[in-house]
Write an enzyme that holds these catalytic residues in place. Structure first.
Site, PDB file in Angstrom:
ATOM      1  N   CYS A 105      -3.534  -1.361  -3.242  1.00 13.93           N
ATOM      2  CA  CYS A 105      -2.227  -1.788  -3.750  1.00 13.93           C
ATOM      3  C   CYS A 105      -1.471  -2.324  -2.557  1.00 13.93           C
ATOM      4  O   CYS A 105      -1.013  -1.553  -1.712  1.00 13.93           O
ATOM      5  CB  CYS A 105      -1.476  -0.617  -4.386  1.00 13.93           C
ATOM      6  SG  CYS A 105       0.215  -1.053  -4.849  1.00 13.93           S
ATOM      7  N   CYS A 140       2.575  -1.471  -2.693  1.00 11.89           N
ATOM      8  CA  CYS A 140       3.084  -0.095  -2.516  1.00 11.89           C
ATOM      9  C   CYS A 140       1.904   0.861  -2.438  1.00 11.89           C
ATOM     10  O   CYS A 140       1.189   0.851  -1.449  1.00 11.89           O
ATOM     11  CB  CYS A 140       4.066   0.296  -3.614  1.00 11.89           C
ATOM     12  SG  CYS A 140       3.413   0.214  -5.265  1.00 11.89           S
ATOM     13  N   SER A 141       1.678   1.660  -3.457  1.00 14.24           N
ATOM     14  CA  SER A 141       0.618   2.660  -3.359  1.00 14.24           C
ATOM     15  C   SER A 141       0.106   3.036  -4.740  1.00 14.24           C
ATOM     16  O   SER A 141      -0.230   4.185  -4.980  1.00 14.24           O
ATOM     17  CB  SER A 141       1.149   3.908  -2.659  1.00 14.24           C
ATOM     18  OG  SER A 141       2.295   4.372  -3.359  1.00 14.24           O
ATOM     19  N   CYS A 142       0.059   2.086  -5.676  1.00 12.46           N
ATOM     20  CA  CYS A 142      -0.382   2.376  -7.045  1.00 12.46           C
ATOM     21  C   CYS A 142      -1.804   2.930  -7.012  1.00 12.46           C
ATOM     22  O   CYS A 142      -2.669   2.408  -6.303  1.00 12.46           O
ATOM     23  CB  CYS A 142      -0.333   1.124  -7.896  1.00 12.46           C
ATOM     24  SG  CYS A 142       1.350   0.513  -8.094  1.00 12.46           S
TER      25      CYS A 142
END
Lengths: 106, 225, 102
Positions: B130, B133-135
């Site tokens: 991702c 962000c950090s999905c």
């Protein structure tokens, strides 16, 4: 075109070797995560707003803060904007917690 | 520098808050700061939660219950799906077509966000990142590892996936192709790795133990034994 | 859920708008202005670029997965020529490739 790239949008940038070290999530980090999930379920704050708020912390904070510090900063700002909490009571509560902790450490 | 180094004082060998104080633990615990000054955002977290509890927005029990739910989500859930897919071709088809329905067959709830399962083959290797962000498919794998959220991984995985894989000790056939999945919006991804050679006759439970978290993200592949 | 039929079908060639708005967007910078191919239609979701600002009435939009040849994204890419990056992109970020209207 470079000027238009926002700091969190980092796909394709040059970067160093990946640090594969991991840490177990600290209790306070889990509490931040849990709070976000609960606020999402209550339709008070959605993850898109959380992300927007993180991005708006600015490039410097994005690099300096830890992951869940960014979450906490963003969530708090949005809760203030939405008048769920208020600056005065938040500041007072933070001061109380800090002085209580200082006492406990003496 | 560590992104967390400013948050902590020196580590103490106490076992507060459920920490494993054994210094040989695979992931050394961070100081949990019970006996050091609190960092600013920790104070903020305590203050915000206490205000929200007073206002009746959340309760302390809600917080505890949510942390327990999160702690129960581990990569073992993803590993079970993969092992079943390895031994049951029909399940594999259903998992690739509709992961939520297939997981429900095993009593696993994939949660509200669609998870797409991408299958590795001898010709194609899949990798998830991702960049924004950090999905991460937390209903299947739990919380993402630190490196998944790091600047280095997020920046490089889309541009030089083979070098990233090599850093994880995964060397691909140069003729195979890579599909990098950038999880930018409303989908989440899990990789269905290839069953390693030499695992014929292994039980489904034993196969599941070969399936590592990293192989479900696509930075590694399962090894037999 | 509401909204018109998806504008693009799987396999269609599309170009990502080369736009750089301020604010919260979900289309990575590195694919702006690039050409790819619709891999699949993911469904309709509320536009996160509106949700991000507290708009609980955000419109439903079609979300696609678009595949890009890695070599088209990164001029110096030295991996397999069939390597791809696949990205979730909302319909309002996509235009048909000229001469290839669907």
């Amino acid at each position: 075109m470079n000027d238009a790239r926002r700091h969190h949008d980092m796909g394709g940038l040059e970067a160093g070797a990946i640090d594969r070290g991991e840490h177990d999530k600290a209790p306070w980090e889990k509490r931040v995560d849990a709070l976000m999930v609960l606020l999402g379920q209550r339709k008070i704050l959605c993850v898109d707003e959380l992300r927007r708020g993180i991005e708006e912390l600015g490039a410097d904070a994005y690099e300096r803060y830890g992951y869940y510090e960014r979450w906490m900063a963003s969530m708090t700002n949005i809760l203030l904007e939405k008048k769920i909490i208020e600056v005065g009571e938040l500041g007072a509560r933070m001061a109380e917690i800090e002085s209580g902790r200082r006492e406990a450490l003496r | 520098m560590s992104r967390h180094e400013h948050t902590g004082g020196p580590a103490h060998a106490h076992g507060h808050d459920g920490y494993d104080a054994d210094p040989t633990h695979r992931h050394p615990p961070r100081p949990d700061l019970e006996d050091t000054p609190l960092a600013y955002h920790q104070v903020m977290q305590m203050a915000v939660v206490s205000l929200l509890v007073e206002k009746g927005v959340v309760s302390a029990d809600d917080m505890r219950a949510q942390i327990e739910r999160m702690d129960a989500l581990t990569p073992a859930r993803g590993a079970r799906l993969v092992a079943r897919a390895w031994v049951d071709g029909g399940f594999r088809e259903r998992l690739l077509a509709d992961s939520k329905a297939a997981a429900a067959e095993l009593g696993i709830d994939l949660g509200p966000i669609p998870i797409l399962v991408m299958e590795n083959t001898p010709e194609t290797h899949n990798l998830v990142v991702c960049t924004l962000c950090s999905c991460y498919p937390r209903f299947l794998l739990g919380l993402p590892p630190d490196w998944y959220k790091s600047r280095s991984y997020r920046s490089r995985a889309v541009r030089e996936p083979r070098r990233v894989l090599a850093e994880f000790g995964t060397d691909l056939d140069p003729d195979s192709r890579i599909r990098v999945h950038d999880s930018t919006a409303d989908m989440r991804y899990m990789i269905l790795p290839m069953r390693p050679a030499g695992t014929e006759g292994m039980s489904e439970e034993a196969l599941a133990r070969l399936v590592t978290r990293d192989s479900l993200i696509g930075v590694a592949v399962p090894r037999a034994g | 859920m509401t909204g018109a039929a998806p504008r693009f079908a799987p396999g269609a060639r599309v170009r990502v708008y080369e736009r750089f708005p301020p604010g919260h967007v979900r289309t990575p910078w590195y694919c702006r202005g690039k050409t790819g191919e619709i891999e699949r239609i993911c469904g309709r979701f509320r536009n996160p670029e509106q949700l991000a600002y507290g708009n609980t009435e955000a419109v439903y939009e079609v979300l696609y997965r678009v595949g890009f040849a890695s070599r088209s994204l990164w001029p110096a890419y030295d991996g397999c020529e069939r390597d791809r990056v696949e990205i979730e992109i909302y319909e309002h970020w996509l235009e048909p490739l000229s001469g290839d209207m669907t």
